[in-house]
Design a protein around this motif. Structure first.
Motif, PDB file in Angstrom:
ATOM      1  N   PRO A 132       0.836  -1.216   0.000  1.00  9.27           N
ATOM      2  CA  PRO A 132       0.000   0.000   0.000  1.00  9.27           C
ATOM      3  C   PRO A 132       0.865   1.258   0.000  1.00  9.27           C
ATOM      4  O   PRO A 132       1.874   1.337   0.703  1.00  9.27           O
ATOM      5  N   LEU A 133       0.458   2.225  -0.821  1.00  6.36           N
ATOM      6  CA  LEU A 133       1.207   3.471  -0.973  1.00  6.36           C
ATOM      7  C   LEU A 133       0.254   4.656  -0.909  1.00  6.36           C
ATOM      8  O   LEU A 133      -0.949   4.507  -1.136  1.00  6.36           O
ATOM      9  N   PRO A 134       0.805   5.849  -0.615  1.00  2.00           N
ATOM     10  CA  PRO A 134      -0.002   7.055  -0.866  1.00  2.00           C
ATOM     11  C   PRO A 134      -0.353   7.099  -2.348  1.00  2.00           C
ATOM     12  O   PRO A 134       0.274   6.398  -3.154  1.00  2.00           O
ATOM     13  N   GLU A 167      -1.596   1.672 -12.207  1.00  2.00           N
ATOM     14  CA  GLU A 167      -2.699   2.423 -11.613  1.00  2.00           C
ATOM     15  C   GLU A 167      -2.735   2.226 -10.110  1.00  2.00           C
ATOM     16  O   GLU A 167      -2.407   1.148  -9.598  1.00  2.00           O
ATOM     17  N   GLY A 168      -3.133   3.269  -9.413  1.00  2.00           N
ATOM     18  CA  GLY A 168      -3.360   3.164  -7.987  1.00  2.00           C
ATOM     19  C   GLY A 168      -4.758   2.635  -7.717  1.00  2.00           C
ATOM     20  O   GLY A 168      -5.604   2.565  -8.610  1.00  2.00           O
ATOM     21  N   THR A 169      -5.002   2.226  -6.479  1.00  2.77           N
ATOM     22  CA  THR A 169      -6.314   1.733  -6.071  1.00  2.77           C
ATOM     23  C   THR A 169      -6.754   2.461  -4.809  1.00  2.77           C
ATOM     24  O   THR A 169      -5.926   2.988  -4.066  1.00  2.77           O
ATOM     25  N   PRO A 171       9.603   6.154 -11.791  1.00  2.57           N
ATOM     26  CA  PRO A 171      10.819   5.807 -11.041  1.00  2.57           C
ATOM     27  C   PRO A 171      10.590   5.629  -9.544  1.00  2.57           C
ATOM     28  O   PRO A 171      11.310   4.861  -8.889  1.00  2.57           O
ATOM     29  N   VAL A 172       9.567   6.276  -8.997  1.00  2.00           N
ATOM     30  CA  VAL A 172       9.263   6.155  -7.573  1.00  2.00           C
ATOM     31  C   VAL A 172       8.917   4.711  -7.189  1.00  2.00           C
ATOM     32  O   VAL A 172       9.026   4.322  -6.014  1.00  2.00           O
ATOM     33  N   LEU A 173       8.535   3.895  -8.163  1.00  2.00           N
ATOM     34  CA  LEU A 173       8.172   2.513  -7.880  1.00  2.00           C
ATOM     35  C   LEU A 173       9.368   1.563  -7.853  1.00  2.00           C
ATOM     36  O   LEU A 173       9.221   0.395  -7.484  1.00  2.00           O
ATOM     37  N   VAL A 216       6.853  -5.555  -4.052  1.00  2.00           N
ATOM     38  CA  VAL A 216       5.729  -6.266  -4.657  1.00  2.00           C
ATOM     39  C   VAL A 216       5.272  -7.330  -3.670  1.00  2.00           C
ATOM     40  O   VAL A 216       6.038  -8.214  -3.288  1.00  2.00           O
ATOM     41  N   LEU A 217       4.033  -7.221  -3.214  1.00  2.00           N
ATOM     42  CA  LEU A 217       3.526  -8.153  -2.209  1.00  2.00           C
ATOM     43  C   LEU A 217       3.052  -9.467  -2.813  1.00  2.00           C
ATOM     44  O   LEU A 217       3.153 -10.520  -2.197  1.00  2.00           O
TER      45      LEU A 217
END
Length: 390
Positions: free
Chosen positions: A237-239, A269-271, A308-310, A315-316
């Motif tokens: 989980p991320l902001p 994509e974010g969730t 790049p932030v990823l 990865v879970l």
């Protein structure tokens, strides 16, 4: 007849739908709204197949002008209507899509692609290179530009299927595999059989997704549905570091390709819950469920190149499913003239979640004789030559 086989008046609906994924659920929902009594049969649970392995994409951005885009635009409208009546667990999110180009040549191709889409009713807004970060602050530098598609959206696919099915009022027979399509002496459908019961009905809808070809064969006909495997990565989980559905332009070419080889192009994509979903790969390897390290490696590298932030994010888990592929990349929707009473609603490949409402509406119109919301002719199930179906 075996003694354990059940048959009663409740097992004689107007239509039986094979498949409890989102397409089958949408068919049940719109058939029920049209006043028909409906039963849904699946060998597994609700959303136990391709739907449960999807990202929940409701896209117009990846479709060129033509029948599939027309169906996507109809479905986009219907998803907005459904979002107002289905529970919030469906997680309908009109986040919009952003397609980015690494260079001017690709941007020019995207511009031409978008012109055709606009003529069909799509909103496609060109975004200059200097404005990309206004939409996605964490995008990699150096991109040539892109296109914003505000009509793109997302749902939680398993919840969408479950909520549609619950709202349909259909009788559900889960964990029961269809072993026979029952036919009258004249060849027309009169229902189906599972190991536990007979369901008698004048119409059967094949919404079995990747297994749609096998169901067609049970009815004595052919539909050349093949599985196309795809993987998805799920991060910690991320902001909200990714605001839209973001993908590189080569994803559009991958969607349209018929290649059996491994293809990968980052879709990020974010969730609402926080994890970032990273797809998408495509390869035709039958129903091989083994893990492809190469596919996962490509996805991770391409996602980090876009964002790049990823690069250092954990990865879970990863999951994969099988898209129901048809050779011309269009689903089979509607009555099969070779088997009276048999209808098909399968072969949507990776677009089934997005196209489900429009598909359900077309099936309901075919069942009741109502005027269809769009021309169903391009989706005729008998459009494939026999040699293609082998």
């Amino acid at each position: 007849m075996p003694k354990r086989l059940h048959q009663d008046t409740a097992a004689s609906p107007d239509v039986v739908i094979i498949g409890a994924g989102v397409v089958g659920a949408a068919c049940a929902y719109y058939a029920g709204r049209a006043g028909l009594s409906v039963a849904v049969v699946d060998r597994g649970p609700v959303a136990g197949g391709t739907t449960g392995a999807g990202e929940g994409n409701l896209l117009v951005s990846d479709k060129e002008a033509g029948p599939e885009l027309d169906l996507a635009l109809l479905s986009t409208k219907l998803w907005r209507e459904l979002a107002s009546v289905l529970p919030p667990e469906t997680e309908y999110e009109p986040k919009g899509g952003l397609v980015v180009a690494p260079d001017e040549t690709t941007l020019k191709a995207l511009r031409s692609f978008a012109e055709g889409q606009r003529a069909a009713g799509v909103t496609a807004l060109e975004i200059a290179a200097g404005s990309l970060h206004d939409l996605e602050p964490h995008l990699a530098p150096g991109l040539a530009g892109g296109f914003h598609y505000p009509q793109d959206a997302q749902v939680q696919p398993a919840q969408a299927a479950a909520r549609l099915l619950a709202a349909s009022g259909a009788a559900r027979y889960l964990g029961e595999e269809v072993t026979e399509i029952l036919r009258a002496p004249d060849g027309s459908v009169r229902g189906l059989r599972t190991p536990r019961r007979e369901l008698l009905a004048p119409a059967v809808v094949n919404a079995a997704g990747t297994w749609g070809g096998a169901v067609a064969a049970l009815a004595g006909t052919e539909l050349p549905v093949l599985p196309r495997r795809g993987f998805v990565l799920v991060t910690e989980p991320l902001p909200r570091v990714v605001r839209h559905k973001v993908y590189a332009a080569d994803y559009i070419a991958d969607v349209a390709s018929g290649s059996a080889a491994l293809q990968s192009s980052a879709v990020v994509e974010g969730t609402p819950a926080g994890p970032v979903l990273i797809g998408a790969t495509r390869e035709r390897v039958g129903f091989d469920r083994s893990l492809s390290v190469e596919a996962l490696r490509r996805l991770a590298a391409q996602a980090a190149a876009l964002f790049p932030v990823l690069a250092d994010v954990r990865v879970l888990r990863t999951y994969h499913g099988f898209r129901p592929y048809l050779p011309d990349h269009l689903p089979a929707i509607g009555p099969d003239p070779r088997v009276p009473g048999l209808l098909h609603a399968c072969g949507h490949e990776g677009a089934g979640i997005g196209l489900a409402p429009g598909t359900g509406l077309l099936i309901a119109a075919a069942l009741t004789g109502a005027e269809p919301a769009m021309d169903p002719a391009p989706f005729r199930p008998d459009r494939f030559p026999k040699e293609t179906a082998r």
